[in-house]
Design a protein around this motif. Structure first.
Motif, PDB file in Angstrom:
ATOM      1  N   UNK A 241      59.248  -9.061 -21.495  1.00  0.00           N
ATOM      2  CA  UNK A 241      58.862  -7.643 -21.572  1.00  0.00           C
ATOM      3  C   UNK A 241      60.004  -6.687 -21.249  1.00  0.00           C
ATOM      4  N   UNK A 242      61.074  -7.177 -20.643  1.00  0.00           N
ATOM      5  CA  UNK A 242      62.201  -6.315 -20.310  1.00  0.00           C
ATOM      6  C   UNK A 242      61.995  -5.447 -19.088  1.00  0.00           C
ATOM      7  N   UNK A 243      60.916  -5.696 -18.328  1.00  0.00           N
ATOM      8  CA  UNK A 243      60.669  -4.933 -17.105  1.00  0.00           C
ATOM      9  C   UNK A 243      61.594  -5.419 -15.989  1.00  0.00           C
ATOM     10  N   UNK A 244      61.673  -4.643 -14.934  1.00  0.00           N
ATOM     11  CA  UNK A 244      62.434  -5.057 -13.749  1.00  0.00           C
ATOM     12  C   UNK A 244      61.527  -5.900 -12.848  1.00  0.00           C
ATOM     13  N   UNK A 245      62.122  -6.889 -12.185  1.00  0.00           N
ATOM     14  CA  UNK A 245      61.366  -7.737 -11.264  1.00  0.00           C
ATOM     15  C   UNK A 245      62.094  -7.861  -9.938  1.00  0.00           C
ATOM     16  N   UNK A 246      61.303  -7.897  -8.866  1.00  0.00           N
ATOM     17  CA  UNK A 246      61.801  -8.318  -7.556  1.00  0.00           C
ATOM     18  C   UNK A 246      61.071  -9.617  -7.244  1.00  0.00           C
ATOM     19  N   UNK A 247      61.813 -10.720  -7.229  1.00  0.00           N
ATOM     20  CA  UNK A 247      61.231 -12.051  -7.089  1.00  0.00           C
ATOM     21  C   UNK A 247      61.474 -12.560  -5.679  1.00  0.00           C
ATOM     22  N   UNK A 248      60.396 -12.801  -4.954  1.00  0.00           N
ATOM     23  CA  UNK A 248      60.471 -13.143  -3.534  1.00  0.00           C
ATOM     24  C   UNK A 248      60.018 -14.583  -3.336  1.00  0.00           C
TER      25      UNK A 248
ATOM     26  N   UNK B  84      69.693  -9.743 -15.664  1.00  0.00           N
ATOM     27  CA  UNK B  84      70.237  -8.773 -14.722  1.00  0.00           C
ATOM     28  C   UNK B  84      69.183  -7.806 -14.201  1.00  0.00           C
ATOM     29  N   UNK B  85      67.997  -7.837 -14.793  1.00  0.00           N
ATOM     30  CA  UNK B  85      66.909  -6.968 -14.358  1.00  0.00           C
ATOM     31  C   UNK B  85      65.998  -7.659 -13.340  1.00  0.00           C
ATOM     32  N   UNK B  86      66.441  -8.803 -12.802  1.00  0.00           N
ATOM     33  CA  UNK B  86      65.693  -9.508 -11.766  1.00  0.00           C
ATOM     34  C   UNK B  86      66.495  -9.489 -10.463  1.00  0.00           C
ATOM     35  N   UNK B  87      65.871  -8.997  -9.408  1.00  0.00           N
ATOM     36  CA  UNK B  87      66.450  -9.015  -8.067  1.00  0.00           C
ATOM     37  C   UNK B  87      65.713 -10.093  -7.270  1.00  0.00           C
ATOM     38  N   UNK B  88      66.451 -11.032  -6.686  1.00  0.00           N
ATOM     39  CA  UNK B  88      65.818 -12.127  -5.953  1.00  0.00           C
ATOM     40  C   UNK B  88      65.970 -11.929  -4.454  1.00  0.00           C
ATOM     41  N   UNK B  89      64.953 -12.378  -3.700  1.00  0.00           N
ATOM     42  CA  UNK B  89      64.957 -12.255  -2.247  1.00  0.00           C
ATOM     43  C   UNK B  89      64.505 -13.581  -1.641  1.00  0.00           C
ATOM     44  N   UNK B  90      65.368 -14.195  -0.826  1.00  0.00           N
ATOM     45  CA  UNK B  90      65.016 -15.429  -0.124  1.00  0.00           C
ATOM     46  C   UNK B  90      64.497 -15.064   1.267  1.00  0.00           C
TER      47      UNK B  90
END
Length: 305
Positions: A108-115, A135-141
Motif C-alpha cells: 500500500x505504500x503507507x508508513x509503518x512503525x514495526x515493534x 524505507x517507509x518502515x521504522x523498526x523498534x526492538x
C-alpha cells in the motif's frame, strides 16, 4: 498417523480458503517447504506478491503460511489493502516477521512503525524489511506496557512469544518496555494499529491513552485468543477499554468488501477489527478496486474508483 492427520487437516483448510484455487497444489507446497526447511540451514528467500520477499527458516510460523495460502490472514490483510493510503501510518505492535508491515508499506505504500520485543524475531523482521528496501518502515526492538521498565519475554515460542514470569520460564530474555504514548512522537498519529501481544493487550492499551483519543486513529486490529487470563484479567476488560474509546467490533467479508457489525468479537478468527468511524472507513474501502493474480507473477492490482 500424526503426519497423515496433519495433511488431512491442512487439505481441508486449503479447500476452504478463498485464495486457494488448487488445494492439492497448495498441499504439495506445504509438504515441500517443510521438507526443504529441514534440509536448508540458512533462511530461505521466498518471493511474494508485487515483488516482495520474505525469509523462512525451520520453526517459523505465521508468515510461512503466506507461502501456501497466498495470504493467510486474508480478511484483515485485504481489508487493509482496501483502506490504506500512502499518507497513512500503521503501528504494528508485535510485528513478528513483518506480515502486516509488508502489506501496509510494501503493497500500500503507507508508513509503518514495526515493534517487536524478542531479539531473534526482531532480527528476522529487519531482514524482511531490508531485503524489500522498505524505507517507509521504522523498526523498534522494544516491548510495550502501561509504564516504563523491563519485562521478561519468552524466546522459544515463535509467533506466540509473550511476557513471562522469570521464575516459571527458562527460555526467555529481558526486554526494555515503554508505553505507546511515549514511543510515538506527537507528530506520529496512526490511522491503524495492529496488536498481537498474546494476552498482554490490556497493558498495551492502558499505555496508549493519548493515542486512542487521537482523531486520526480509526482502526485497531487486535488478536483476542483468551490468553489474557495469564495476566489476571478478563477479555471483557479489553472490550470495555476499546468500546470506551469509541471502537466497535466488525468482521470483514471478502470478496464482497463489506463490514458486518459484531456483538463482542470475531469468534471465527483470532483477530477482530475494531472501528471508530464506520462511515468514514466504509467510504474509504469503496474507493478502490482490487484484483489478485495468484499465478507465478503474483500481483495485487489496486485501482482507484
Amino acid at each position: 498417523m500424526y503426519i497423515i492427520k496433519k495433511l488431512k487437516e491442512r487439505y481441508i483448510q486449503f479447500i476452504k480458503h478463498p485464495l486457494v484455487e488448487y488445494p492439492f497444489w497448495s498441499l504439495i507446497k506445504y509438504i515441500y517447504i517443510n521438507v526443504r526447511l529441514r534440509i536448508q540451514k540458512k533462511p530461505m528467500e521466498i518471493k511474494w506478491f508485487n515483488g516482495l520477499k520474505f525469509y523462512l527458516s525451520l520453526g517459523d510460523s505465521s508468515i510461512i503460511e503466506n507461502y501456501y495460502f497466498h495470504i493467510y490472514d486474508y480478511e484483515e490483510s485485504i481489508f487493509l489493502i482496501h483502506f490504506l493510503k500512502s499518507k497513512d501510518l500503521v503501528v504494528d505492535i508485535g510485528a513478528n516477521h513483518g506480515h502486516y508491515s509488508l502489506i501496509a508499506s510494501g503493497i500500500c505504500g503507507a508508513k509503518s512503525i514495526s515493534i517487536e520485543p524478542v531479539r531473534k524475531t526482531y532480527d528476522r523482521l529487519l531482514m524482511n524489511v531490508k531485503v524489500n528496501m522498505l524505507n517507509n518502515v521504522k523498526t523498534e526492538n522494544i516491548g510495550l506496557s502501561d509504564d516504563d521498565g523491563s519485562l521478561y519475554f519468552s524466546n522459544n515460542l515463535g509467533n506466540m512469544n509473550k511476557v513471562v514470569d522469570i521464575g516459571k520460564m527458562n527460555l526467555c530474555e529481558r526486554v526494555e518496555v515503554t508505553t505507546l504514548d511515549k514511543l510515538l512522537s506527537p507528530k506520529e498519529n496512526p490511522e491503524v494499529i495492529k496488536i498481537d501481544v498474546e494476552g498482554y493487550e490490556k497493558k498495551v492499551l492502558l499505555g496508549a491513552k493519548r493515542i486512542l483519543k487521537n482523531h486520526n486513529l480509526n482502526i485497531i486490529i487486535i488478536e483476542l485468543n483468551n490468553s489474557n487470563s495469564d495476566y489476571g484479567y478478563h477479555e471483557d476488560d479489553i472490550l470495555s477499554l476499546l468500546n470506551g474509546n469509541g471502537f466497535h467490533p466488525y468482521k470483514y467479508i471478502y470478496p464482497e468488501n463489506v463490514l458486518i457489525p459484531l456483538r463482542k468479537k470475531n469468534f471465527d478468527s483470532f483477530n477482530t477489527i475494531f472501528i471508530k468511524d464506520i462511515n468514514f472507513v466504509e467510504k474509504r474501502i469503496n474507493q478502490k478496486s482490487m484484483s489478485i493474480e495468484k499465478s507465478k507473477r503474483r500481483f495485487i492490482k489496486i485501482d482507484k474508483l
